[in-house]
Design a protein around this motif. Sequence first.
Motif, PDB file in Angstrom:
ATOM      1  N   ILE A 124     -19.234  -0.713  -4.775  1.00 42.03           N
ATOM      2  CA  ILE A 124     -18.005  -1.245  -5.390  1.00 42.03           C
ATOM      3  C   ILE A 124     -16.957  -0.136  -5.505  1.00 42.03           C
ATOM      4  CG2 ILE A 124     -17.023  -2.148  -7.548  1.00 42.03           C
ATOM      5  CD1 ILE A 124     -19.676  -3.766  -7.844  1.00 42.03           C
ATOM      6  N   LEU A 125     -17.369   1.030  -5.967  1.00 45.22           N
ATOM      7  CA  LEU A 125     -16.434   2.155  -6.088  1.00 45.22           C
ATOM      8  C   LEU A 125     -15.870   2.553  -4.724  1.00 45.22           C
ATOM      9  CD1 LEU A 125     -18.369   4.339  -8.667  1.00 45.22           C
ATOM     10  CD2 LEU A 125     -16.115   3.297  -9.029  1.00 45.22           C
ATOM     11  N   GLY A 126     -16.715   2.576  -3.695  1.00 43.36           N
ATOM     12  CA  GLY A 126     -16.250   2.928  -2.352  1.00 43.36           C
ATOM     13  C   GLY A 126     -15.222   1.945  -1.827  1.00 43.36           C
ATOM     14  N   ALA A 127     -15.486   0.649  -2.024  1.00 46.75           N
ATOM     15  CA  ALA A 127     -14.528  -0.374  -1.588  1.00 46.75           C
ATOM     16  C   ALA A 127     -13.231  -0.275  -2.384  1.00 46.75           C
ATOM     17  CB  ALA A 127     -15.136  -1.767  -1.733  1.00 46.75           C
ATOM     18  N   GLU A 128     -13.339  -0.056  -3.696  1.00 41.40           N
ATOM     19  CA  GLU A 128     -12.136   0.112  -4.526  1.00 41.40           C
ATOM     20  C   GLU A 128     -11.292   1.287  -4.039  1.00 41.40           C
ATOM     21  OE1 GLU A 128     -13.465   0.663  -8.541  1.00 41.40           O
ATOM     22  OE2 GLU A 128     -13.503  -1.492  -8.950  1.00 41.40           O
ATOM     23  N   MET A 129     -11.942   2.402  -3.743  1.00 43.27           N
ATOM     24  CA  MET A 129     -11.229   3.589  -3.292  1.00 43.27           C
ATOM     25  C   MET A 129     -10.416   3.280  -2.033  1.00 43.27           C
ATOM     26  SD  MET A 129     -12.816   7.297  -2.206  1.00 43.27           S
ATOM     27  CE  MET A 129     -13.699   6.590  -0.817  1.00 43.27           C
ATOM     28  N   VAL A 130     -11.037   2.618  -1.072  1.00 46.38           N
ATOM     29  CA  VAL A 130     -10.348   2.291   0.182  1.00 46.38           C
ATOM     30  C   VAL A 130      -9.233   1.280  -0.065  1.00 46.38           C
ATOM     31  CG1 VAL A 130     -10.619   1.258   2.461  1.00 46.38           C
ATOM     32  CG2 VAL A 130     -12.350   2.834   1.611  1.00 46.38           C
ATOM     33  N   LEU A 131      -9.534   0.228  -0.805  1.00 46.98           N
ATOM     34  CA  LEU A 131      -8.543  -0.823  -1.045  1.00 46.98           C
ATOM     35  C   LEU A 131      -7.354  -0.318  -1.862  1.00 46.98           C
ATOM     36  CD1 LEU A 131     -10.921  -3.850  -1.675  1.00 46.98           C
ATOM     37  CD2 LEU A 131      -9.480  -3.433   0.343  1.00 46.98           C
ATOM     38  N   LEU A 132      -7.608   0.573  -2.808  1.00 49.40           N
ATOM     39  CA  LEU A 132      -6.505   1.130  -3.597  1.00 49.40           C
ATOM     40  C   LEU A 132      -5.689   2.147  -2.791  1.00 49.40           C
ATOM     41  CD1 LEU A 132      -8.265   1.534  -7.056  1.00 49.40           C
ATOM     42  CD2 LEU A 132      -6.459  -0.104  -6.448  1.00 49.40           C
ATOM     43  N   GLY A 133      -6.286   2.755  -1.795  1.00 44.89           N
ATOM     44  CA  GLY A 133      -5.544   3.676  -0.932  1.00 44.89           C
ATOM     45  C   GLY A 133      -4.728   2.971   0.134  1.00 44.89           C
TER      46      GLY A 133
END
Length: 189
Positions: A124-133
Amino acid sequence: MGELTVSQYSIMVNLLSVTISIMGVAAIFFFAQRTEVLPRYQIGVTLLAFITGVSAVGYYRLYGNWTESYSVVNGAVRASGIMFNNTLRASEWVLTVPMTLVAFVRMLDISPAQARARSIVLSILGAEMVLLGYPGQLATTVEARWLWWGVSLAPAVVIVYQLYVGLSAAIAAEPLASKALVRRARLLL
């Protein structure tokens, strides 16, 4: 994007071609080797096969978009009018970043329940990082790029914390023969 020289265009074509080949061969290798490792590593190696396979497809798409967007005509690079979609990488990363984090966790000698819990949190954190970038990738101002970089940094910091603090006991418990490799893999992540 400004004007490109023939050398710059060619370098990009060559880098994308080599990357497609490397990722494709790696996917085949990991897929073939997934049953040749200890059972505790099989999920991780299978995930590596998927990660490199998805990356090969992603870079193939980038290559196709690059060669559609630009061509060499009479010794000069010409834009075709088709925009080069530099954000194609984000569609790949939203899959491969979480899978890479899960693959790392699945190769540690921890209980299935702990592996599942850590995998969920890190993916979840990895996907959030990409999506927020991603909005920063689309931004047209430097200020907006820095803003989204800062926002996407929050899950990235938590990921690093999880890798270095949250999983430190599991990494310390690894067999001596693999402990150095696991530490290097964590550093690369």
